[in-house]
Design a protein around this motif. Structure first.
Motif, PDB file in Angstrom:
ATOM      1  N   THR A 182      -7.600   3.086  11.378  1.00 39.72           N
ATOM      2  CA  THR A 182      -6.413   3.423  12.175  1.00 39.72           C
ATOM      3  C   THR A 182      -5.165   2.753  11.601  1.00 39.72           C
ATOM      4  OG1 THR A 182      -6.754   1.592  13.753  1.00 39.72           O
ATOM      5  CG2 THR A 182      -7.798   3.706  14.272  1.00 39.72           C
ATOM      6  N   ARG A 183      -5.345   1.614  10.930  1.00 42.19           N
ATOM      7  CA  ARG A 183      -4.204   0.926  10.313  1.00 42.19           C
ATOM      8  C   ARG A 183      -3.554   1.777   9.232  1.00 42.19           C
ATOM      9  NH1 ARG A 183      -0.427  -0.458   8.053  1.00 42.19           N
ATOM     10  NH2 ARG A 183       0.230  -2.522   7.291  1.00 42.19           N
ATOM     11  N   ILE A 184      -4.353   2.546   8.476  1.00 40.01           N
ATOM     12  CA  ILE A 184      -3.796   3.338   7.376  1.00 40.01           C
ATOM     13  C   ILE A 184      -3.574   4.796   7.759  1.00 40.01           C
ATOM     14  CG2 ILE A 184      -4.841   1.799   5.676  1.00 40.01           C
ATOM     15  CD1 ILE A 184      -6.935   3.984   5.121  1.00 40.01           C
ATOM     16  N   GLY A 185      -3.802   5.121   9.028  1.00 38.04           N
ATOM     17  CA  GLY A 185      -3.572   6.487   9.484  1.00 38.04           C
ATOM     18  C   GLY A 185      -4.704   7.443   9.180  1.00 38.04           C
ATOM     19  N   ALA A 186      -5.828   6.917   8.660  1.00 36.10           N
ATOM     20  CA  ALA A 186      -7.034   7.736   8.548  1.00 36.10           C
ATOM     21  C   ALA A 186      -7.651   7.860   9.939  1.00 36.10           C
ATOM     22  CB  ALA A 186      -8.014   7.113   7.567  1.00 36.10           C
ATOM     23  N   GLN A 233      -3.590   8.931   4.833  1.00 38.13           N
ATOM     24  CA  GLN A 233      -3.306   9.347   6.202  1.00 38.13           C
ATOM     25  C   GLN A 233      -3.878  10.738   6.457  1.00 38.13           C
ATOM     26  OE1 GLN A 233       1.071   8.324   6.093  1.00 38.13           O
ATOM     27  NE2 GLN A 233       0.598   7.547   8.126  1.00 38.13           N
ATOM     28  N   HIS A 234      -4.412  10.910   7.646  1.00 41.95           N
ATOM     29  CA  HIS A 234      -5.008  12.163   8.124  1.00 41.95           C
ATOM     30  C   HIS A 234      -6.394  12.430   7.535  1.00 41.95           C
ATOM     31  CE1 HIS A 234      -0.933  14.112   9.438  1.00 41.95           C
ATOM     32  NE2 HIS A 234      -1.320  13.127  10.226  1.00 41.95           N
ATOM     33  N   ASP A 235      -6.862  11.616   6.568  1.00 44.51           N
ATOM     34  CA  ASP A 235      -8.230  11.786   6.107  1.00 44.51           C
ATOM     35  C   ASP A 235      -9.182  11.470   7.257  1.00 44.51           C
ATOM     36  OD1 ASP A 235      -7.591  12.522   3.543  1.00 44.51           O
ATOM     37  OD2 ASP A 235      -8.024  10.566   2.636  1.00 44.51           O
TER      38      ASP A 235
END
Length: 552
Positions: A96-100, A74-76
């Motif tokens: 977007t599913r993993i918060g990257a 996430q946030h990467d």
């Protein structure tokens, strides 16, 4: 919350949620909801590939799992530079599913721009196709991998070079449902957090990064889709880059996926190819730009194909002249929908039931009732309706700051949170009539060229003493770049020599000047500032005279 991102105030967030604007879901979750409604419906068409919503969802989940296993978190930030292929959709939704956070580079960008995107965002990964239109992205990626401290991996659609990784294999690899579930079940994406970083028009320098949250970007797609009449029967043709806000979510593919329609990826904007695809896939909406629309109207292709399914041709990026809008109505027998706005937020659109003057002349009205608009004079005071001024806006999908850019934010936003768009407009009620730009840039068929960026590069040429880049009129693209140059000691400088020098700087080809005027002196103000207005008038007169002589 991602550091360097400014969210909405708690009060504004509560208000927007209470009004139902923000749905408290992530982008991938929004698409998953549509998958539940239409699992066997075709979501995506690309050549002979017909991908259902169920297949789309399975591929996205599988890729998301593999990206996590590869180390993404996430946030990467991940620079995404893919052409219009299904892998773009898979990669975007999986990230977007993993918060990257995908950072949306365009296919034309080269080493200078991509290095800036990586460094400005702190990107850890870079996604490319191996070769597109004879340009091999892999050597460029290797150079960036060696020179950008934050960049750790390159993911390739196609054949990776040594030290790079195959995104194609990640997509195709079969994984058990248990493995996918175990990997993804613990990931929770905050809808208020950053989902995507878009690129600003780059009117003063290299592009700034525009952080869009899941909440606001879903709203953007939903409202634009509603204004375009999208529903589950919509068949939307994507010709322009998917990484551009217009084709991604205004309404773009996310607007289609929100409403349950079908996206058709076109391989080119050629009139015969486009209209043949309209006939074959029963396309109802095309997102386009002035040069493409102009070419279609000047072609005889429309008469060769059955275009009765086509209901709307959208235009974005640069204003479509009223005469061309009339020709779309008469020749293509569909609605010419103007889409005017900014990647930073505000989108205005004309509607099919608008008065004739609004349809033919305006840039539309905001897609949201809570879009706040002001037209300001040079002192920051609001002007009456009908008077020109700079457009300022605030609302539930307009950003509150650029990413990690405090100096820029101080001048780009007012103290009370209005974004200053830099566009000169007139407002009549809720309708906006765009008149031009306040900032110094060239709008080449919707592609924005920063005069300052290219001037700085031209000044590095050993023969150049002084330069000014201005817009010159062009029938197809609206504007093209003309470089006025004073050389050192009056030495000669050939156009090809200048272009070869700029190509070596590895910039996007659309930014290259398309005319060179070598001058002995520049018109200047009393304080020595180059009078670009006079240069624009000079080149416009030359272009007009040359056109007239061709007619004679």
């Amino acid at each position: 919350m991602l550091s360097g991102y400014t969210p909405w105030s708690e009060e504004s967030a509560r208000r927007y949620r209470a009004k139902g604007y923000w749905e408290n879901i992530g982008i991938a979750e929004m698409v998953k909801r549509t998958i539940g409604r239409y699992p066997e419906k075709v979501a995506l068409v690309a050549g002979n590939q017909r991908i259902t919503y169920r297949q789309l969802g399975e591929t996205v989940e599988r890729l998301a799992c593999r990206l996590v296993e590869a180390g993404l978190r996430q946030h990467d930030r991940v620079v995404l530079q893919l052409p219009n292929i299904p892998e773009f959709v898979y990669a975007y939704l999986a990230l977007t599913r993993i918060g990257a956070i995908p950072v949306m580079a365009l296919r034309a960008h080269r080493e200078t721009e991509v290095r800036h995107f990586i460094d400005a965002s702190g990107a850890v990964a870079y996604v490319i196709q191996d070769v597109v239109n004879r340009f091999d992205y892999r050597p460029m990626a290797q150079t960036l991998l060696a020179e950008c401290p934050s960049l750790k991996s390159v993911l390739v659609v196609g054949e990776p070079a040594e030290g790079q990784h195959s995104l194609s294999q990640m997509i195709e690899e079969e994984l058990s449902p248990e493995r996918i579930s175990a990997t993804l079940q613990r990931i929770h994406v905050d809808p208020a957090d950053v989902a995507t970083m878009l690129l600003s028009g780059g009117t003063t320098s290299l592009s700034k990064l525009i952080p869009r949250s899941h909440d606001d970007y879903i709203l953007n797609a939903r409202l634009c889709g509603q204004a375009a009449g999208f529903d589950e029967n919509t068949v939307f043709m994507a010709i322009l880059p998917l990484g551009h806000n217009y084709n991604l979510a205004s309404p773009g593919i996310l607007g289609v996926f929100y409403h349950g329609g079908t996206v058709v990826l076109a391989s080119s904007g050629d009139a015969d190819e486009v209209f043949e695809l309209v006939e074959r896939e029963r396309v109802s909406v095309i997102a386009s730009v002035v040069p493409l629309i102009s070419n279609w109207l000047n072609s005889d292709a429309a008469e060769k194909y059955d275009l009765t399914s086509l209901k709307v041709v959208q235009n974005g990026g640069a204003r479509l002249a009223p005469e061309l809008r009339k020709r779309v109505l008469q020749r293509l027998k569909c609605f010419p929908q103007e889409v005017y706005g900014t990647a930073e937020g505000l989108i205005n659109m004309t509607r099919i039931d608008d008065p004739e003057r609004a349809v033919l002349e305006s840039s539309g009205a905001p897609v949201c009732e809570d879009d706040e608009l002001k037209v300001l004079d040079e002192f920051g005071e609001e002007v009456p309706d009908g008077m020109p001024g700079e457009l300022a806006t605030r609302g539930p999908y307009t950003i509150r700051s650029y990413f990690n850019a405090p100096e820029v934010n101080r001048t780009a936003f007012t103290a009370d949170g209005f974004y200053l768009m830099g566009d000169i407009v007139r407002k009549e009620g809720r309708y906006v009539f765009a008149e031009g730009r306040k900032k110094d840039f060239i709008n080449r068929g919707g592609e924005k060229i920063s005069c300052e960026e290219i001037e700085n590069l031209i000044l590095q040429h050993p023969k150049v003493f002084q330069v000014s880049l201005v817009a010159m009129p062009d029938e197809t693209f609206g504007e093209k770049a003309c470089a006025f140059v004073r050389t050192k000691s009056g030495v000669p400088l050939a156009f090809d020599e200048l272009i070869d020098f700029l190509r070596a700087k590895k910039i996007a080809s659309f930014k290259l000047p398309e005319r060179l005027e070598v001058v002995a002196a520049f018109p200047v103000s009393p304080v020595g500032k180059i009078l670009k207005r006079e240069l624009r008038e000079t080149i416009a007169a030359k272009v007009a005279a040359e056109s007239a002589s061709l007619v004679d």
